[in-house]
Design a protein around this motif. Structure first.
Motif, PDB file in Angstrom:
ATOM      1  N   SER A 169     -20.804  -8.460  17.794  1.00 38.84           N
ATOM      2  CA  SER A 169     -21.821  -8.496  18.838  1.00 38.84           C
ATOM      3  C   SER A 169     -22.852  -9.596  18.588  1.00 38.84           C
ATOM      4  O   SER A 169     -23.532  -9.617  17.560  1.00 38.84           O
ATOM      5  CB  SER A 169     -22.542  -7.143  18.894  1.00 38.84           C
ATOM      6  N   GLU A 229     -24.459   2.160  24.117  1.00 39.39           N
ATOM      7  CA  GLU A 229     -23.341   1.340  23.652  1.00 39.39           C
ATOM      8  C   GLU A 229     -22.091   2.212  23.612  1.00 39.39           C
ATOM      9  O   GLU A 229     -22.157   3.424  23.876  1.00 39.39           O
ATOM     10  CB  GLU A 229     -23.650   0.730  22.290  1.00 39.39           C
ATOM     11  N   ILE A 282     -25.827  -2.356  23.386  1.00 40.78           N
ATOM     12  CA  ILE A 282     -24.652  -2.972  24.007  1.00 40.78           C
ATOM     13  C   ILE A 282     -25.031  -4.361  24.494  1.00 40.78           C
ATOM     14  O   ILE A 282     -26.099  -4.569  25.085  1.00 40.78           O
ATOM     15  CB  ILE A 282     -24.123  -2.097  25.173  1.00 40.78           C
TER      16      ILE A 282
END
Length: 326
Positions: free
Chosen positions: A108, A279, A310
């Motif tokens: 991420s 998320e 997220i």
């Protein structure tokens, strides 16, 4: 019930330590989630911590322990998909320690940025968490840094404080759904339940693409998966942890699987019903409850929204009806 991991007094002390750095997170019963599931649903909002995830708690207790027991330690090294790394970077920097953090390639972007902002040195290595974890161990030995494992009693002591808050606020809960990655979250829930002498069913949730915890429990021994390809990165662990398995294999009522499509729908439901971001791992417990809503109709049920971190691009894709590809 498993053998007692912590006493009530030990959890009270850990909770006081954690609350010295962050307030307790709320638990809310959202009417639209009750409409969707037919249950009285309490959401434990670990997305409301200062790092947006439950892992912050373990960082507080672990670094406190490390400073007391290893006062000459220059710093730490660990591996993560993001939330554990934020927790360790934050706590290490506050304690004046170096924090070196390994993540897999393709991790991420926004979690990486958050770890750097919290003082972490972020290094990409390997194709998945478990490969990055082995490199973190090697680097720790080479550089004299303390290796923070994904599962440790002092991490668990902090993580269990969210469950202590939840159960003391809502002791009537009949079942709680919690995701499983390396296992600290579900083990913390089991530890708090047992310390408080409650009868709540603890239900583990894994991705159908990374079923290591479920397969291990069914086999009675650790079972690795070949890959960990799910956009629910908090559950993308292909090598189970023995110490965690020893707890959840005895203390969980069952472990169920959810698909990436079900997780994406749960993210959308959270947003429609509560306007909270979740998320993938954070939405998985709600996805599992939706799967079992006939079984849970009319009952008092808890779901752990363990994190809301997220990435923007993934969230937009999900909200447009898609499923992020990994």
């Amino acid at each position: 019930m498993t053998s007692l991991l912590f006493t009530r007094d030990e959890l009270i002390a850990a909770t006081a330590l954690v609350h010295g750095q962050m307030p307790p997170t709320p638990q809310y019963a959202w009417p639209l989630l009750a409409d969707a599931t037919g249950a009285q649903v309490w959401v434990k909002h670990e997305n409301h911590t200062p790092t947006g995830a439950f892992k912050i708690r373990g960082g507080i207790t672990f670094i406190d322990w490390l400073k007391r027991t290893h006062p000459d330690c220059p710093g730490i090294v660990t591996a993560t998909r993001g939330n554990h790394g934020q927790s360790q970077a934050r706590a290490a920097r506050a304690a004046g320690l170096r924090a070196k953090i390994y993540v897999p390639h393709g991790n991420s972007v926004e979690k990486n940025a958050a770890m750097r902002a919290l003082g972490g040195e972020v290094i990409e290595f390997g194709d998945d968490f478990d490969t990055a974890r082995l490199e973190a161990i090697r680097a720790g030995a080479a550089e004299g840094l303390f290796v923070v494992p994904p599962f440790h009693t002092e991490l668990l002591r902090g993580v269990a404080t969210y469950a202590y808050e939840f159960f003391t606020a809502q002791p009537e809960l009949e079942a709680v759904y919690v995701p499983i990655g390396c296992g600290s979250g579900i083990c913390g829930v089991i530890a708090a339940r047992d310390a408080l002498e409650l009868k709540t069913d603890v239900i583990g949730v894994v991705s159908d693409r990374v079923q290591t915890a479920k397969l291990s429990v069914e086999a009675g021994h650790l079972v690795e998966t070949e890959t960990a390809r799910t956009f629910a990165d908090g559950m993308a662990v292909r090598v189970p942890v023995q110490a965690a398995f020893d707890i959840y294999s005895k203390g969980a009522a069952r472990i169920i699987t959810v698909s990436d499509a079900e997780i994406a729908e749960a993210i959308r439901l959270y947003y429609r019903a509560t306007h909270n971001l979740a998320e993938g791992a954070g939405a998985a417990p709600l996805a599992a409850l939706m799967q079992e809503r006939d079984k849970m109709r009319g009952r008092q049920v808890g779901v752990i929204l363990c994190g809301g971190n997220i990435d923007r691009d993934w969230f937009l894709q999900v909200m447009q009806g898609g499923i992020p590809a990994v």
